[in-house]
Scaffold this motif. Sequence first.
Motif, PDB file in Angstrom:
ATOM      1  N   LEU A  14     -21.851  25.003  11.294  1.00 22.46           N
ATOM      2  CA  LEU A  14     -21.970  26.068  12.284  1.00 22.46           C
ATOM      3  C   LEU A  14     -22.158  27.419  11.612  1.00 22.46           C
ATOM      4  N   PRO A  15     -22.878  28.328  12.265  1.00 20.77           N
ATOM      5  CA  PRO A  15     -23.006  29.688  11.727  1.00 20.77           C
ATOM      6  C   PRO A  15     -21.630  30.345  11.615  1.00 20.77           C
ATOM      7  N   ALA A  16     -21.491  31.244  10.677  1.00 26.10           N
ATOM      8  CA  ALA A  16     -20.208  31.919  10.437  1.00 26.10           C
ATOM      9  C   ALA A  16     -19.681  32.606  11.694  1.00 26.10           C
ATOM     10  N   SER A  17     -20.567  33.133  12.525  1.00 23.37           N
ATOM     11  CA  SER A  17     -20.122  33.843  13.724  1.00 23.37           C
ATOM     12  C   SER A  17     -19.432  32.931  14.737  1.00 23.37           C
ATOM     13  N   LEU A  18     -19.617  31.607  14.603  1.00 26.03           N
ATOM     14  CA  LEU A  18     -18.985  30.667  15.530  1.00 26.03           C
ATOM     15  C   LEU A  18     -17.729  30.013  14.954  1.00 26.03           C
ATOM     16  N   LYS A  19     -17.400  30.339  13.711  1.00 32.03           N
ATOM     17  CA  LYS A  19     -16.218  29.734  13.079  1.00 32.03           C
ATOM     18  C   LYS A  19     -14.929  29.996  13.865  1.00 32.03           C
ATOM     19  N   PRO A  20     -14.715  31.215  14.415  1.00 27.76           N
ATOM     20  CA  PRO A  20     -13.468  31.430  15.178  1.00 27.76           C
ATOM     21  C   PRO A  20     -13.347  30.515  16.398  1.00 27.76           C
ATOM     22  N   ILE A  21     -14.446  30.335  17.119  1.00 28.68           N
ATOM     23  CA  ILE A  21     -14.391  29.471  18.294  1.00 28.68           C
ATOM     24  C   ILE A  21     -14.216  28.020  17.883  1.00 28.68           C
ATOM     25  N   ALA A  22     -14.856  27.621  16.789  1.00 29.86           N
ATOM     26  CA  ALA A  22     -14.704  26.255  16.283  1.00 29.86           C
ATOM     27  C   ALA A  22     -13.250  25.995  15.883  1.00 29.86           C
ATOM     28  N   ALA A  23     -12.615  26.976  15.236  1.00 31.48           N
ATOM     29  CA  ALA A  23     -11.210  26.822  14.835  1.00 31.48           C
ATOM     30  C   ALA A  23     -10.311  26.715  16.061  1.00 31.48           C
ATOM     31  N   MET A  24     -10.600  27.508  17.100  1.00 33.35           N
ATOM     32  CA  MET A  24      -9.807  27.451  18.327  1.00 33.35           C
ATOM     33  C   MET A  24      -9.971  26.083  18.991  1.00 33.35           C
ATOM     34  N   GLN A  25     -11.193  25.576  19.053  1.00 28.39           N
ATOM     35  CA  GLN A  25     -11.429  24.257  19.648  1.00 28.39           C
ATOM     36  C   GLN A  25     -10.731  23.166  18.840  1.00 28.39           C
ATOM     37  N   GLN A  26     -10.823  23.271  17.530  1.00 29.84           N
ATOM     38  CA  GLN A  26     -10.169  22.293  16.656  1.00 29.84           C
ATOM     39  C   GLN A  26      -8.663  22.256  16.926  1.00 29.84           C
ATOM     40  N   LYS A  27      -8.081  23.427  17.064  1.00 33.71           N
ATOM     41  CA  LYS A  27      -6.630  23.515  17.309  1.00 33.71           C
ATOM     42  C   LYS A  27      -6.270  22.966  18.691  1.00 33.71           C
ATOM     43  N   HIS A  28      -7.042  23.333  19.704  1.00 33.07           N
ATOM     44  CA  HIS A  28      -6.719  22.950  21.077  1.00 33.07           C
ATOM     45  C   HIS A  28      -7.071  21.494  21.392  1.00 33.07           C
ATOM     46  N   TYR A  29      -8.252  21.042  20.954  1.00 32.45           N
ATOM     47  CA  TYR A  29      -8.740  19.712  21.311  1.00 32.45           C
ATOM     48  C   TYR A  29      -8.678  18.702  20.171  1.00 32.45           C
ATOM     49  N   GLY A  30      -8.417  19.171  18.944  1.00 38.35           N
ATOM     50  CA  GLY A  30      -8.407  18.281  17.797  1.00 38.35           C
ATOM     51  C   GLY A  30      -9.793  18.051  17.219  1.00 38.35           C
ATOM     52  N   ALA A  31     -10.794  18.760  17.748  1.00 31.69           N
ATOM     53  CA  ALA A  31     -12.175  18.630  17.267  1.00 31.69           C
ATOM     54  C   ALA A  31     -12.986  19.809  17.793  1.00 31.69           C
ATOM     55  N   VAL A  32     -14.077  20.092  17.112  1.00 35.69           N
ATOM     56  CA  VAL A  32     -15.039  21.063  17.628  1.00 35.69           C
ATOM     57  C   VAL A  32     -15.772  20.362  18.769  1.00 35.69           C
ATOM     58  N   LEU A  33     -15.909  21.034  19.892  1.00 41.26           N
ATOM     59  CA  LEU A  33     -16.555  20.411  21.039  1.00 41.26           C
ATOM     60  C   LEU A  33     -18.038  20.179  20.776  1.00 41.26           C
ATOM     61  N   ASN A  34     -18.522  19.043  21.227  1.00 41.71           N
ATOM     62  CA  ASN A  34     -19.910  18.658  20.969  1.00 41.71           C
ATOM     63  C   ASN A  34     -20.928  19.728  21.366  1.00 41.71           C
ATOM     64  N   PRO A  35     -20.833  20.346  22.552  1.00 41.41           N
ATOM     65  CA  PRO A  35     -21.860  21.338  22.900  1.00 41.41           C
ATOM     66  C   PRO A  35     -21.933  22.518  21.929  1.00 41.41           C
ATOM     67  N   THR A  36     -20.836  22.861  21.309  1.00 41.61           N
ATOM     68  CA  THR A  36     -20.830  23.977  20.359  1.00 41.61           C
ATOM     69  C   THR A  36     -21.823  23.714  19.229  1.00 41.61           C
ATOM     70  N   ARG A  37     -21.948  22.477  18.832  1.00 43.44           N
ATOM     71  CA  ARG A  37     -22.846  22.122  17.730  1.00 43.44           C
ATOM     72  C   ARG A  37     -24.320  22.227  18.127  1.00 43.44           C
ATOM     73  N   TRP A  38     -24.619  22.138  19.424  1.00 40.02           N
ATOM     74  CA  TRP A  38     -26.003  22.313  19.880  1.00 40.02           C
ATOM     75  C   TRP A  38     -26.266  23.786  20.225  1.00 40.02           C
ATOM     76  N   TRP A  39     -25.362  24.402  20.985  1.00 36.91           N
ATOM     77  CA  TRP A  39     -25.499  25.819  21.328  1.00 36.91           C
ATOM     78  C   TRP A  39     -25.440  26.674  20.074  1.00 36.91           C
ATOM     79  N   GLY A  40     -24.817  26.167  19.029  1.00 39.78           N
ATOM     80  CA  GLY A  40     -24.676  26.906  17.781  1.00 39.78           C
ATOM     81  C   GLY A  40     -25.986  27.301  17.135  1.00 39.78           C
ATOM     82  N   ARG A  41     -27.078  26.691  17.539  1.00 43.41           N
ATOM     83  CA  ARG A  41     -28.400  27.083  17.028  1.00 43.41           C
ATOM     84  C   ARG A  41     -28.768  28.490  17.500  1.00 43.41           C
ATOM     85  N   MET A  42     -28.085  28.944  18.553  1.00 43.43           N
ATOM     86  CA  MET A  42     -28.364  30.257  19.152  1.00 43.43           C
ATOM     87  C   MET A  42     -27.047  31.018  19.292  1.00 43.43           C
TER      88      MET A  42
END
Length: 188
Positions: A14-42
């Motif tokens: 993921l781009p560096a700008s999305l790392k905070p949201i990825a960390a929050m998802q990891q903490k809350h759900y135990g994983a980065v949510l799948n859509p983040t990996r597709w939306w992360g292109r933008m």
Amino acid sequence: MKNDAPWVAPLQQLPASLKPIAAMQQKHYGAVLNPTRWWGRMPRLFWLVALFVGFLERRRSPLSPELRALLMTRVSQVCHCDFCIDANSLRLAERSGAMEKVLAVADWRDSVLFTAQEQAALAYADAVSATPPRVDDALKTELTARFSTDAISEMTALIAFQNLSARFNAALEIPSQGLCQRAGHPDA
């Protein structure tokens, strides 16, 4: 993943700008949510969408948290988005305190679990999600009897947003992550 063609493959990094949201998802759900990996292109669009969701989910919304989750779950079903059905079913189960409504959403017209206000909102979600939207005068009358104009406007925005999200995810075959099952709601 149903289709692993390169054009639908998720980002591995993921781009560096999305790392905070990825960390929050990891903490809350135990994983980065799948859509983040597709939306992360933008990333800029991702953050605009996230801000819009944050606005719709604010505490002072004229729509209750449970009603918002109910509408998002229904639109997810109408759009056949596996990820959205899973994520929004989890949200509805958490907000309603039980799985009964989650399990009844698909057949809401035949269920006694939904209030008259919820039924009107669900009918509106179905009508707005149709292509083209089909909101008739009877439904407009029902809505204005049960909701303020501000609530109807916000409901329309919520339904339109969930259509955007669910159609994006469904078109790219973004898979469910078993969020509802992991949270102890195995029937969703």
